[in-house]
Design a protein around this motif. Sequence first.
Motif, PDB file in Angstrom:
ATOM      1  N   ASN A 133      45.837 -26.710 -16.692  1.00  0.00           N
ATOM      2  CA  ASN A 133      45.264 -26.814 -18.031  1.00  0.00           C
ATOM      3  C   ASN A 133      46.276 -27.526 -18.936  1.00  0.00           C
ATOM      4  N   PRO A 134      45.887 -28.674 -19.497  1.00  0.00           N
ATOM      5  CA  PRO A 134      46.852 -29.438 -20.301  1.00  0.00           C
ATOM      6  C   PRO A 134      47.154 -28.798 -21.661  1.00  0.00           C
ATOM      7  N   TYR A 135      46.356 -27.812 -22.055  1.00  0.00           N
ATOM      8  CA  TYR A 135      46.448 -27.280 -23.421  1.00  0.00           C
ATOM      9  C   TYR A 135      47.833 -26.715 -23.788  1.00  0.00           C
ATOM     10  N   PRO A 136      48.410 -25.803 -22.963  1.00  0.00           N
ATOM     11  CA  PRO A 136      49.686 -25.201 -23.392  1.00  0.00           C
ATOM     12  C   PRO A 136      50.791 -26.223 -23.655  1.00  0.00           C
ATOM     13  N   ALA A 137      50.952 -27.189 -22.745  1.00  0.00           N
ATOM     14  CA  ALA A 137      52.030 -28.167 -22.946  1.00  0.00           C
ATOM     15  C   ALA A 137      51.800 -28.975 -24.214  1.00  0.00           C
ATOM     16  N   LEU A 138      50.522 -29.201 -24.565  1.00  0.00           N
ATOM     17  CA  LEU A 138      50.224 -30.002 -25.749  1.00  0.00           C
ATOM     18  C   LEU A 138      50.388 -29.224 -27.049  1.00  0.00           C
TER      19      LEU A 138
ATOM     20  N   PRO B 178      62.207 -15.859  -7.329  1.00  0.00           N
ATOM     21  CA  PRO B 178      61.138 -16.829  -7.040  1.00  0.00           C
ATOM     22  C   PRO B 178      61.760 -18.194  -6.716  1.00  0.00           C
ATOM     23  N   THR B 179      61.312 -18.818  -5.628  1.00  0.00           N
ATOM     24  CA  THR B 179      61.997 -20.034  -5.181  1.00  0.00           C
ATOM     25  C   THR B 179      61.783 -21.222  -6.121  1.00  0.00           C
ATOM     26  N   ASP B 180      60.678 -21.207  -6.886  1.00  0.00           N
ATOM     27  CA  ASP B 180      60.431 -22.377  -7.739  1.00  0.00           C
ATOM     28  C   ASP B 180      61.059 -22.253  -9.126  1.00  0.00           C
ATOM     29  N   ILE B 181      61.813 -21.178  -9.352  1.00  0.00           N
ATOM     30  CA  ILE B 181      62.392 -20.963 -10.687  1.00  0.00           C
ATOM     31  C   ILE B 181      63.354 -22.093 -11.083  1.00  0.00           C
ATOM     32  N   TRP B 182      63.943 -22.762 -10.055  1.00  0.00           N
ATOM     33  CA  TRP B 182      64.930 -23.820 -10.340  1.00  0.00           C
ATOM     34  C   TRP B 182      64.306 -24.998 -11.052  1.00  0.00           C
ATOM     35  N   LEU B 183      62.992 -25.119 -10.918  1.00  0.00           N
ATOM     36  CA  LEU B 183      62.278 -26.205 -11.580  1.00  0.00           C
ATOM     37  C   LEU B 183      62.458 -26.150 -13.104  1.00  0.00           C
ATOM     38  N   VAL B 184      62.565 -24.942 -13.665  1.00  0.00           N
ATOM     39  CA  VAL B 184      62.799 -24.824 -15.114  1.00  0.00           C
ATOM     40  C   VAL B 184      64.219 -24.386 -15.425  1.00  0.00           C
ATOM     41  N   LEU B 185      64.901 -23.776 -14.466  1.00  0.00           N
ATOM     42  CA  LEU B 185      66.258 -23.284 -14.725  1.00  0.00           C
ATOM     43  C   LEU B 185      67.281 -24.418 -14.708  1.00  0.00           C
ATOM     44  N   ALA B 186      67.194 -25.247 -13.642  1.00  0.00           N
ATOM     45  CA  ALA B 186      68.231 -26.264 -13.425  1.00  0.00           C
ATOM     46  C   ALA B 186      68.298 -27.362 -14.493  1.00  0.00           C
ATOM     47  N   PRO B 187      67.164 -27.834 -15.011  1.00  0.00           N
ATOM     48  CA  PRO B 187      67.225 -29.023 -15.864  1.00  0.00           C
ATOM     49  C   PRO B 187      68.051 -28.879 -17.146  1.00  0.00           C
ATOM     50  N   ARG B 188      67.987 -27.714 -17.822  1.00  0.00           N
ATOM     51  CA  ARG B 188      68.642 -27.621 -19.131  1.00  0.00           C
ATOM     52  C   ARG B 188      69.650 -26.475 -19.211  1.00  0.00           C
ATOM     53  N   ILE B 189      70.137 -26.027 -18.082  1.00  0.00           N
ATOM     54  CA  ILE B 189      71.046 -24.883 -18.090  1.00  0.00           C
ATOM     55  C   ILE B 189      72.427 -25.306 -18.618  1.00  0.00           C
ATOM     56  N   VAL B 190      73.104 -24.373 -19.292  1.00  0.00           N
ATOM     57  CA  VAL B 190      74.460 -24.671 -19.765  1.00  0.00           C
ATOM     58  C   VAL B 190      75.355 -24.891 -18.541  1.00  0.00           C
TER      59      VAL B 190
ATOM     60  N   ASP C 217      52.174 -30.781 -17.137  1.00  0.00           N
ATOM     61  CA  ASP C 217      53.199 -31.411 -17.982  1.00  0.00           C
ATOM     62  C   ASP C 217      54.378 -30.492 -18.288  1.00  0.00           C
ATOM     63  N   LEU C 218      54.734 -29.668 -17.334  1.00  0.00           N
ATOM     64  CA  LEU C 218      55.880 -28.777 -17.493  1.00  0.00           C
ATOM     65  C   LEU C 218      57.128 -29.563 -17.887  1.00  0.00           C
ATOM     66  N   GLU C 219      57.294 -30.710 -17.241  1.00  0.00           N
ATOM     67  CA  GLU C 219      58.491 -31.521 -17.482  1.00  0.00           C
ATOM     68  C   GLU C 219      58.663 -31.885 -18.948  1.00  0.00           C
ATOM     69  N   SER C 220      57.525 -32.102 -19.633  1.00  0.00           N
ATOM     70  CA  SER C 220      57.617 -32.543 -21.026  1.00  0.00           C
ATOM     71  C   SER C 220      58.080 -31.412 -21.937  1.00  0.00           C
ATOM     72  N   ARG C 221      58.053 -30.170 -21.443  1.00  0.00           N
ATOM     73  CA  ARG C 221      58.399 -29.040 -22.291  1.00  0.00           C
ATOM     74  C   ARG C 221      59.661 -28.299 -21.855  1.00  0.00           C
ATOM     75  N   LEU C 222      60.446 -28.872 -20.961  1.00  0.00           N
ATOM     76  CA  LEU C 222      61.683 -28.219 -20.548  1.00  0.00           C
ATOM     77  C   LEU C 222      62.584 -28.061 -21.753  1.00  0.00           C
ATOM     78  N   ASN C 223      63.287 -26.926 -21.856  1.00  0.00           N
ATOM     79  CA  ASN C 223      64.172 -26.714 -22.994  1.00  0.00           C
ATOM     80  C   ASN C 223      65.273 -25.731 -22.617  1.00  0.00           C
ATOM     81  N   PRO C 224      66.400 -25.762 -23.331  1.00  0.00           N
ATOM     82  CA  PRO C 224      67.551 -24.910 -22.970  1.00  0.00           C
ATOM     83  C   PRO C 224      67.216 -23.412 -22.999  1.00  0.00           C
ATOM     84  N   GLU C 225      66.374 -22.976 -23.931  1.00  0.00           N
ATOM     85  CA  GLU C 225      66.042 -21.563 -24.010  1.00  0.00           C
ATOM     86  C   GLU C 225      65.265 -21.115 -22.761  1.00  0.00           C
ATOM     87  N   LEU C 226      64.369 -21.965 -22.297  1.00  0.00           N
ATOM     88  CA  LEU C 226      63.618 -21.648 -21.076  1.00  0.00           C
ATOM     89  C   LEU C 226      64.567 -21.549 -19.881  1.00  0.00           C
TER      90      LEU C 226
END
Lengths: 294, 285
Positions: free
Chosen positions: B152-157, B211-223, B183-192
């Motif tokens: 569903n595109p709504y949340p990312a938008l 969960p094995t897919d957690i790195w998809l949101v953890l790795a991109p913006r982690i300190v 569009d998860l990629e468009s909403r990656l952020n350090p808090e996430l």
Amino acid sequence: MKMFDPHIHMTSRTTTDYAAMAEGGITAVVEPAFWLGQPRTTAGAFIDYFNSLLGWERFRASQFGIRHFCTLSINPKESNNQRLAEEVVELLPRFLQKDGVVAVGEVGFDDQTDAEEKWFARQVELAGEYDLPVLVHTPHRDKKKGTIRSIAVIRDVGFPEEKVLIDHNTEETLPIVLETACWAAHSIYPNTKMDEGRMAALVKKYGCERILINSAADWGISDPLKVPKTVQVMRAEGIAEEDIEKIVWQNPVDFFAQSGNLDVADIDIRPSIDQTLMHDGNSVLRGQTPVVDS
Amino acid sequence: MKKTLLHLVKSRSTLEGWDWFEKALQATAAPVDSNVMIGYYTGASRRLGKQALDLTDAEKARLDQLHPPLDLTRWATDETGRAVLLLSLTHLPRDDFDRLVAEIYRQGDSREQQSWLRALGLLPGCERFLHLAVDACRTNIIHLFESIACENPYPALYFPELNFNQLVLKSLFNGIAIARTVDLESRLNPELSRMADDYVSEREAAGREVPTDIWLVLAPRIVPAGLHRVHRYLRHENPDHRYWAAVGLGLSGDPANRGPLQELHDSESDQKTRVAIEASLARLP
Ligand SMILES: [Zn+2]
């Protein structure tokens, strides 16, 4: 050993559960007001819910020799509905003064929104005004941050920490809570939150002061016998009998006695069962022979 | 778009079903009786049926050409009919439209709400229903949650960051693949990333699986301090951890991650993970 389950949603459980709990040694429960799985849309739904906790559910428990107390509030999830929250918090004071209400709760955070924080703080203030303890639900998601924020809210309001019970702790949040004067509860669940073995390990590490356990059983996958089951595991792990009793009896009694609505002398005696009694003409019996303690 | 949807409904209905649907469409003309309309919205499951659309390749191709493209892979006939009904109400004055559409949601059972949430992004002014979409995420009914969180595109938008992050965390909690978040990629952020990192700490302290897919949101913006844990899971015995850690690091934009990825590539035996590492190396500066 007498046992107290200080957090269980009995409205979602059957009489078979009540019978098994009594058999397992539970003689007192606290049922916090929470959400029913389906969002409510009117304040009237809360009035009916509060009344059923104070009336029918208390009666149902008594039929199995279990004392039933409750805590009342609008829960974090539903407090995001501003209009509803306003109406429920407005009618809360008259309910907080009723018999059997031993705290304000569960309050706290779910998504950790501004609305949740506002109604959390407001209800802690109400607890101050009505001289009641507070039961704090910590969020499933982003729990550590949610726990730290909850403590900050309590401190901002200036509410006495020794009258606060912070619930659903984990390995990571327990030390944070123990650094304050708040009490720390643990929900022993089949799949999430905390299990018996991990709980015994925490007691070995942190002792039994201000520590409570509960089943938090509700309409989800949960087990109303988790308190007696955890007692068994703690025993098997060599934890002293008096420490176990403190966790499953003395601590909840001491904490909720701060409400003035829990008679310490009275609660030591198992209530006698008289299943011939009726609540407003309704009996929990469906054709069975009533049990009467002689 | 409404025409395409209408065609899909017609091609999947019985004669009686289509008769009924034409009456429902007539009821969308002014003046609209709210009760009647809500009744038709509910009736779609019985009259049109709940069978999956099961799109043909030609239909998929037609949907892909729409702007924005429509992913109806999981939609059923009743849901498509309901979307057409909502789209047929847009002639109403804005306040009337908003009130009726919100009422259809509020009075809906979980399948009606699921249909509504899936179609939400198609409605003009759909950002005005944000509070209902956010509230829908509070449900414990998994298929209902999925209808807003997945495909569903709504949340990312439209979701504010806090609500979007909670949605992703809730998916992880419920074992729902977060790659299904559009569009998860468009909403990656350090808090996430921080929230995901705290969740891994909590799971590790409890001796439970991560969960094995957690790195998809953890790795991109982690300190930077959190990166060594990602690098540790990059060498995990479970290839799914290695795969998602590699994908996540590829989204970090941080050239410091090239080394660990290159190192893994030389020893990686899992074909899928090798391909992911190569893609990530190609992305990183
Ligand atoms: Zn609860």
